[in-house]
Design a protein around this motif. Structure first.
Motif, short mmCIF file in Angstrom:
data_model
loop_
_atom_site.label_atom_id
_atom_site.label_comp_id
_atom_site.label_asym_id
_atom_site.label_seq_id
_atom_site.Cartn_x
_atom_site.Cartn_y
_atom_site.Cartn_z
N GLU A 24 24.69 38.00 51.70
CA GLU A 24 25.55 38.57 50.67
C GLU A 24 26.91 37.89 50.75
O GLU A 24 27.32 37.40 51.80
CB GLU A 24 25.72 40.08 50.88
CG GLU A 24 24.46 40.88 50.65
CD GLU A 24 23.65 41.12 51.91
OE1 GLU A 24 23.81 40.38 52.90
OE2 GLU A 24 22.83 42.06 51.90
N MET A 25 27.63 37.90 49.65
CA MET A 25 28.97 37.32 49.62
C MET A 25 29.86 38.05 50.63
O MET A 25 29.75 39.27 50.79
CB MET A 25 29.59 37.44 48.22
CG MET A 25 28.91 36.55 47.20
SD MET A 25 29.00 34.79 47.60
CE MET A 25 30.74 34.48 47.44
N TYR A 26 30.70 37.27 51.30
CA TYR A 26 31.58 37.88 52.28
C TYR A 26 32.55 38.84 51.60
O TYR A 26 33.16 38.54 50.58
CB TYR A 26 32.37 36.83 53.07
CG TYR A 26 33.23 37.51 54.09
CD1 TYR A 26 32.65 38.05 55.24
CD2 TYR A 26 34.58 37.72 53.87
CE1 TYR A 26 33.41 38.75 56.15
CE2 TYR A 26 35.34 38.41 54.79
CZ TYR A 26 34.75 38.94 55.92
OH TYR A 26 35.49 39.65 56.82
N ASN A 27 32.69 40.02 52.20
CA ASN A 27 33.62 41.04 51.75
C ASN A 27 34.12 41.74 53.01
O ASN A 27 33.34 42.37 53.72
CB ASN A 27 32.91 42.04 50.82
CG ASN A 27 33.80 43.16 50.36
OD1 ASN A 27 34.83 43.46 50.96
ND2 ASN A 27 33.41 43.80 49.27
N GLN A 28 35.40 41.63 53.29
CA GLN A 28 35.96 42.17 54.52
C GLN A 28 35.77 43.67 54.65
O GLN A 28 35.73 44.20 55.77
CB GLN A 28 37.45 41.83 54.62
CG GLN A 28 38.05 42.21 55.96
CD GLN A 28 39.50 41.76 56.11
OE1 GLN A 28 39.97 40.93 55.36
NE2 GLN A 28 40.18 42.32 57.08
#
Length: 183
Positions: free
Chosen positions: A44-48
């Motif tokens: 999945e796209m990186y999301n902090q």
């Protein structure tokens, strides 16, 4: 015990030139090394927010553990819009976080850029190297591995031309010396 060498292919396309080159390069590693193709499809796209909440996606955890187990890193990349493909940049981000827990730190790297054009994905090669400097991935400098006009290097049966495989062998041999010095 065999040293695991991670192969990171920057193209998700089933029959990508980068994958063909990656498989050719991996075939040149001696038996003391185990080439491991790291799958980037499911990240999945990186999301902090996921790291801050301590609930990272399962694919991130699996990816991070797999990269931690590697002794070396081989990046085979095409060029998208004069830069690194998004799937690979996302993998770098996922592996570098949370801050202070990067799975990339200190692992010797090799960058091979692949292109059907004459510029050999030069821009992507150097953009990736810029990120790898920040991630503390020492990277083989010579011989440089820019694979241009790749369509002319692949035989009709999908194999790589013999003179090109000889060049690939010089790259792999130099990388293994570099890997052993930096491990």
């Amino acid at each position: 015990m065999k040293k695991k060498i991670g192969f990171f292919v920057g193209s998700l396309r089933k029959d990508s030139y980068s994958k063909i080159i990656a498989h050719a390069l991996s075939s040149l590693f001696p038996k003391e090394y185990e080439p491991v193709f790291v799958d980037l499809h499911e990240l999945e796209m990186y999301n902090q927010d996921f790291d801050d909440e301590r609930t990272p996606p399962a694919a991130w955890t699996k990816f991070r553990e797999e990269v931690k187990s590697l002794s070396g890193l081989v990046f085979i990349i095409p060029e998208y819009n004069r830069s690194v493909p998004g799937v690979l940049k996302n993998a770098l981000d996922v592996g570098s976080r949370p801050y202070g827990q990067s799975v990339w730190d200190g692992k010797p790297g090799l960058v091979v850029s692949v292109s059907p054009g004459a510029l050999s994905a030069f821009g992507a090669n150097h953009h990736l190297r810029q990120s790898l400097v920040f991630l503390n991935v020492p990277t083989l400098q010579q011989p440089e591995a820019y694979i241009g006009n790749v369509v002319n290097l692949i035989n009709e049966d999908g194999t790589i031309a013999e003179n090109t495989m000889s060049f690939f062998k010089t790259i792999v041999d130099a990388y293994l010396v570099f890997l052993e010095k930096n491990s």
